[in-house]
Each structure stands twice: as C-alpha cells, then as structure tokens.
Scaffold this motif. Structure first.
Motif, PDB file in Angstrom:
ATOM      1  N   PHE A 283     -29.592  71.289-107.075  1.00 49.97           N
ATOM      2  CA  PHE A 283     -29.916  70.080-106.371  1.00 49.97           C
ATOM      3  C   PHE A 283     -29.320  69.900-104.811  1.00 49.97           C
ATOM      4  O   PHE A 283     -30.269  69.563-104.052  1.00 49.97           O
ATOM      5  CB  PHE A 283     -29.467  68.964-107.418  1.00 49.97           C
ATOM      6  N   ARG A 284     -28.115  70.209-104.958  1.00 48.70           N
ATOM      7  CA  ARG A 284     -27.418  70.217-103.604  1.00 48.70           C
ATOM      8  C   ARG A 284     -28.295  71.221-102.521  1.00 48.70           C
ATOM      9  O   ARG A 284     -28.360  70.719-101.484  1.00 48.70           O
ATOM     10  CB  ARG A 284     -26.005  70.562-103.512  1.00 48.70           C
ATOM     11  N   MET A 285     -28.549  72.186-102.973  1.00 46.73           N
ATOM     12  CA  MET A 285     -29.239  73.462-102.032  1.00 46.73           C
ATOM     13  C   MET A 285     -30.557  72.720-101.573  1.00 46.73           C
ATOM     14  O   MET A 285     -30.957  72.733-100.761  1.00 46.73           O
ATOM     15  CB  MET A 285     -29.321  74.569-102.970  1.00 46.73           C
ATOM     16  N   ARG A 286     -31.344  72.181-102.691  1.00 48.05           N
ATOM     17  CA  ARG A 286     -32.803  71.606-102.247  1.00 48.05           C
ATOM     18  C   ARG A 286     -32.518  70.396-101.534  1.00 48.05           C
ATOM     19  O   ARG A 286     -33.485  70.385-100.538  1.00 48.05           O
ATOM     20  CB  ARG A 286     -33.226  71.268-103.729  1.00 48.05           C
ATOM     21  N   THR A 287     -31.677  69.609-101.578  1.00 44.74           N
ATOM     22  CA  THR A 287     -31.318  68.410-100.735  1.00 44.74           C
ATOM     23  C   THR A 287     -31.042  68.988 -99.126  1.00 44.74           C
ATOM     24  O   THR A 287     -31.682  68.499 -98.364  1.00 44.74           O
ATOM     25  CB  THR A 287     -30.139  67.800-101.004  1.00 44.74           C
ATOM     26  N   ALA A 288     -30.387  70.057 -99.041  1.00 45.75           N
ATOM     27  CA  ALA A 288     -30.193  70.604 -97.697  1.00 45.75           C
ATOM     28  C   ALA A 288     -31.231  71.229 -97.130  1.00 45.75           C
ATOM     29  O   ALA A 288     -31.660  71.266 -96.079  1.00 45.75           O
ATOM     30  CB  ALA A 288     -28.928  71.833 -97.890  1.00 45.75           C
ATOM     31  N   MET A 289     -32.009  71.772 -97.948  1.00 44.51           N
ATOM     32  CA  MET A 289     -33.435  72.754 -97.609  1.00 44.51           C
ATOM     33  C   MET A 289     -34.318  71.553 -97.145  1.00 44.51           C
ATOM     34  O   MET A 289     -35.043  71.420 -95.927  1.00 44.51           O
ATOM     35  CB  MET A 289     -34.002  73.288 -98.890  1.00 44.51           C
ATOM     36  N   ARG A 290     -34.475  70.187 -97.934  1.00 39.85           N
ATOM     37  CA  ARG A 290     -35.203  69.263 -97.304  1.00 39.85           C
ATOM     38  C   ARG A 290     -35.068  68.599 -96.179  1.00 39.85           C
ATOM     39  O   ARG A 290     -35.715  68.234 -95.382  1.00 39.85           O
ATOM     40  CB  ARG A 290     -35.374  68.208 -98.729  1.00 39.85           C
ATOM     41  N   ALA A 291     -33.451  68.339 -96.096  1.00 40.76           N
ATOM     42  CA  ALA A 291     -33.040  67.719 -94.788  1.00 40.76           C
ATOM     43  C   ALA A 291     -33.320  68.799 -93.623  1.00 40.76           C
ATOM     44  O   ALA A 291     -33.792  68.146 -92.509  1.00 40.76           O
ATOM     45  CB  ALA A 291     -31.459  67.498 -94.978  1.00 40.76           C
TER      46      ALA A 291
ATOM     47  N   LEU B 223     -35.768  70.707 -93.226  1.00 39.99           N
ATOM     48  CA  LEU B 223     -37.427  70.735 -92.896  1.00 39.99           C
ATOM     49  C   LEU B 223     -37.857  69.306 -92.417  1.00 39.99           C
ATOM     50  O   LEU B 223     -38.670  68.954 -91.988  1.00 39.99           O
ATOM     51  CB  LEU B 223     -38.020  71.004 -94.253  1.00 39.99           C
ATOM     52  N   GLY B 224     -36.936  68.407 -92.461  1.00 38.93           N
ATOM     53  CA  GLY B 224     -37.091  67.107 -92.094  1.00 38.93           C
ATOM     54  C   GLY B 224     -37.987  66.035 -93.095  1.00 38.93           C
ATOM     55  O   GLY B 224     -38.470  64.895 -92.713  1.00 38.93           O
ATOM     56  N   VAL B 225     -37.865  66.702 -94.306  1.00 38.94           N
ATOM     57  CA  VAL B 225     -38.501  65.843 -95.354  1.00 38.94           C
ATOM     58  C   VAL B 225     -37.578  64.743 -95.829  1.00 38.94           C
ATOM     59  O   VAL B 225     -38.166  63.720 -95.971  1.00 38.94           O
ATOM     60  CB  VAL B 225     -38.905  66.917 -96.328  1.00 38.94           C
ATOM     61  N   THR B 226     -36.485  64.759 -95.627  1.00 34.46           N
ATOM     62  CA  THR B 226     -35.653  63.770 -95.916  1.00 34.46           C
ATOM     63  C   THR B 226     -34.201  63.828 -95.148  1.00 34.46           C
ATOM     64  O   THR B 226     -33.948  64.921 -94.797  1.00 34.46           O
ATOM     65  CB  THR B 226     -35.419  63.831 -97.512  1.00 34.46           C
ATOM     66  N   ARG B 227     -33.507  62.884 -95.072  1.00 29.49           N
ATOM     67  CA  ARG B 227     -32.116  62.819 -94.342  1.00 29.49           C
ATOM     68  C   ARG B 227     -31.120  63.410 -95.303  1.00 29.49           C
ATOM     69  O   ARG B 227     -31.211  63.046 -96.473  1.00 29.49           O
ATOM     70  CB  ARG B 227     -32.137  61.463 -93.691  1.00 29.49           C
TER      71      ARG B 227
END
Length: 186
Positions: A167-175, A177-181
């Motif tokens: 979950f933490r990795m996915r959050t970092a990936m999304r951040a 990519l600019g998908v989420t902060r």
C-alpha cells in the motif's frame, strides 16, 4: 574648395551613407533572424523536454502497473502456499504456483530498479525485502529446514506487513505520477 571637389565629396558621402545604411540594415536583419532562430530552438528544446518527460512518465506508469500487479500476485501466492502448509496438504502444486509468480515478480523487479526514481525505489526495495523474507521462511518450512523462529504464524505476520508495504509503495507510485499527492507522514 572648388565645385568639382565638393561634388565628389558629396557623392562619396552619399555613396558611403547608402552603403553604410545597407550594411546596418543587413546586420539588424541578421541579428533579428538569429534571435528568431534562437527563440525557435529554445521552443523546440522545451517541447522536446516536455515530450521526453511524458514518455518517461508513461514508461514509469507502465512499470508501476506491472510491478504492482506482479508483487501483489506473488504475495497472494505466498499467502496461499502458507495456507496449504498450515492445513497440511501436499505443497507441490502451490509451490509451482509460487515459483511461477516469483519468476514474473523478479523480472518486473529488475525492470523497476532501472526506471523508478529513488523515493519510489525505497518503497519497491522494502516490498522486495518483505517478499524475500516470506519466501525464505516458506521455502525452509516446505523443505523441513526451518530456522529458529520460522513458523506459519510468523509468515502470517510477515504477509500482513507485506500488504501494508505494498500500500505504501502504491501510494508513492501514484504520487510520483501525479495521480495523488503524498499524504503527511509518508
């Protein structure tokens, strides 16, 4: 000064002025064309940089999707194998599924190492450590060569940690990519 010399002098000044004016006009035109070319070149470089950044972002997006999917599948397969060992069934079929998931995961991990930025790589490496730890304990339990502290309950806890780190990795990936902060504290 006689009229002839004065006329000659006037003609020389006139021709010099005309030539000088043409020369100055030419220099101004050259400078203007050079400035225009430099502006166009800067614009071209800026557009190329934007395009390169978009290509890089898309490559990271694809790598993130594939790595995330492979890691999640591998962890789920490891957890399934844990269940097989816990209930005492023959582990050979689930072990072959683990090995197939592991091969795909290792390929995606190698690709991710070459493409992801350092902040995301830290999370990718944490996930890799989790998966290697779970695999190691399960491999030893399957072969009957367990170390002190190797048991099914320790694997269950490691799998839970693995899901949190995914979950933490996915959050970092999304951040990235600019998908989420990124959230505070991450």
């Amino acid at each position: 000064m006689d009229a002839a010399v004065a006329g000659l002098l006037a003609a020389t000044v006139g021709v010099g002025g005309t030539l000088g004016s043409a020369w100055l006009t030419q220099r101004r035109g050259d400078a203007s064309r050079r400035e225009e070319w430099e502006r166009l070149e800067r614009t071209r470089r800026d557009e190329a940089d934007v395009q390169r950044a978009e290509v890089d972002r898309e490559a990271r997006r694809v790598a993130y999707i594939e790595f995330n999917a492979a890691a999640r599948h591998y962890l789920a397969t490891l957890n399934d194998h844990r269940h097989i060992l816990r209930v005492g069934h023959d582990p050979q079929e689930s072990l072959s599924a683990v090995e197939a998931a592991r091969v795909e995961y290792r390929r995606r991990y190698a690709e991710a190492q070459m493409i992801v930025p350092d902040l995301v790589l830290t999370e990718v490496n944490r996930v890799d450590g989790d998966l290697n730890a779970v695999y190691g304990v399960l491999a030893r339990l399957t072969r009957g060569t367990e170390h002190e502290g190797d048991d099914i309950e320790a694997v269950r806890d490691a799998v839970k940690r693995g899901w949190r780190d995914l979950f933490r990795m996915r959050t970092a990936m999304r951040a990235d990519l600019g998908v989420t902060r990124p959230s505070r504290g991450t």
